[in-house]
Write an enzyme that holds these catalytic residues in place. Structure first.
Site, PDB file in Angstrom:
ATOM      1  N   ASP A 143    -116.495  -3.053  27.041  1.00  0.00           N
ATOM      2  CA  ASP A 143    -118.132  -1.505  26.260  1.00  0.00           C
ATOM      3  C   ASP A 143    -118.948  -2.189  26.601  1.00  0.00           C
ATOM      4  OD1 ASP A 143    -115.827   0.221  26.160  1.00  0.00           O
ATOM      5  OD2 ASP A 143    -115.564  -0.394  24.198  1.00  0.00           O
ATOM      6  N   CYS A 144    -119.401  -3.499  25.820  1.00  0.00           N
ATOM      7  CA  CYS A 144    -121.228  -4.393  26.303  1.00  0.00           C
ATOM      8  C   CYS A 144    -121.199  -4.647  27.139  1.00  0.00           C
ATOM      9  CB  CYS A 144    -121.017  -4.953  24.699  1.00  0.00           C
ATOM     10  SG  CYS A 144    -120.281  -5.940  24.677  1.00  0.00           S
TER      11      CYS A 144
END
Length: 404
Positions: A143-144
């Site tokens: 996600d990051c």
């Protein structure tokens, strides 16, 4: 007795008397130890030789969108990416990954445009020289870090950190390699010809840095040094550090002994002193120039640095036996090695150095010029190097290992 602070003050004022270790050895013969001690403030040593346990750490800077690199190739040479998202480590002996850089050439089982003699050391040299290097990266999508892959060219100016971190450099002594078998052997010392056709030694002898500080009384963690044409530091003991090696009465070891881990900013280094190299049928490596200055704090420094090639020895090792502990043909002095000939079991054998004696001298001379110009001061170690490390062999454990 002198203090390091007094010597550094003279360096800053450009009044320090600086000799290379070769100059010191010659002058001691003429003026003696006591007069040499009264005269000289700093003694400069140097070497230029293959140091394969070397490598570079990079921080590339983040992409947009960000990538968490898990696999990476620099000019087709794999770099380790098990650190942070865009931190890499490139080993000097890493070899080109053929499958990662294109279709295989059926006739030769490798891409036709690939230099098989190129490795991590060559990539490091080219980056230091300011040349562009291709980068291919594969990321772990999170996600990051949503980016899956990335390709670009980098130079030393387009990345954040670029520094050498070398786990094992500057062996205090090493070996002489020979081959008694009936076939060529291709080794980390280069080709060894059959039936004792040649002998190769690695260490430059009495001018080598750690021969002149045999008990590691001047060099330690935090010592400032010449590294690859820039300023570096001793970071730790080197891997395979073995100060308990047997020694002669002058305290010099009879075989591989102390080693150093070194660190320095590669952006300040020069390709003159950091060069990729290749050993035929063995693999790539790195030729590296390293210089160590010794402050003349007391008379004993002069006594140690006055050691001559006739007073230091190396073991002659037969590589034809494929074992960790190989048979030897005894010890030979570096004075004998530097004649270009030695005798083994009645046979005259040609001898050649792997280190460049001429460039080792140049390292010491360049370091001397820095100090004379007031551009390089000396540091006290923040901690001593250990003097009690044993040398353990992995196969001693195996099935004997038990849980505590």
């Amino acid at each position: 007795m002198r203090t390091l602070a007094e010597i550094n003050e003279k360096i800053i004022d450009k009044k320090a008397v600086v000799w290379t270790v070769e100059e010191l050895k010659k002058r001691v013969q003429d003026i003696g130890v006591d007069q040499a001690f009264k005269t000289v403030d700093v003694i400069c040593t140097g070497t230029f030789e293959p140091m394969e346990s070397s490598g570079a750490i990079f921080n590339l800077g983040h992409t947009d969108p960000p990538i968490k690199i898990r696999q990476c190739w620099l000019d087709g040479v794999p770099a380790y990416a098990g650190f942070g998202a865009v931190d890499l480590y490139l080993g000097a002996t890493a070899m080109v990954d053929y499958k990662a850089i294109g279709e295989m050439n059926d006739s030769e089982n490798r891409p036709g445009n690939v230099n098989i003699e190129r490795g991590g050391g060559h990539v490091i040299e080219d980056l230091i020289a300011g040349k562009p290097i291709s980068l291919k990266a594969i990321g772990q999508v999170t996600d990051c870090y949503p980016r899956a892959s990335f390709e670009t060219n980098i130079t030393r100016k387009t990345i954040n950190q670029f520094y050498l971190y070398n786990p094992r450099n500057l062996y205090q002594n090493f070996i002489v390699g020979v081959n008694s078998s009936d076939r060529f052997l291709y080794t980390y010392l280069g080709p060894l010809q059959p039936t004792l056709g040649n002998a190769v030694y690695s260490n430059p002898g009495a001018i080598a840095p750690l021969f002149n500080d045999p008990d590691l009384e001047l060099i330690g963690i935090g010592s400032r040094i010449f590294l690859g044409g820039g300023v570096g530091y001793v970071a730790w003991e080197g891997t395979q550090h073995f100060p308990l090696q047997k020694r002669l009465s002058n305290r010099t070891p009879i075989g591989p002994a102390a080693t150093l881990a070194l660190i320095g900013d590669a952006k300040t280094m020069s390709p003159k002193w950091v060069r990729g190299c290749y050993f035929n049928h063995y693999g790539p490596s790195l030729m590296l120039g390293v210089g160590i200055p010794f402050p003349v704090l007391d008379r004993k420094v002069i006594e140690h640095c006055a050691v001559a090639d006739k007073d230091v020895v190396a073991p002659v090792i037969d590589f034809s036996i494929p074992r960790r502990v190989r048979p030897t043909f005894g010890l030979v002095s570096y004075a004998q090695l530097k004649t270009g000939r030695m005798t083994i079991e009645g046979k005259s054998v040609r001898v050649a150095p792997l280190a460049s004696i001429a460039l080792s001298r140049k390292v010491a001379e360049e370091l001397k010029s820095w100090i004379e110009k007031g551009e390089f001061t000396l540091t006290d170690p923040v901690a001593p190097l250990p003097k009690d490390r044993a040398f353990m062999a992995q196969d001693l454990w195996g099935s004997q290992m038990t849980l505590e």
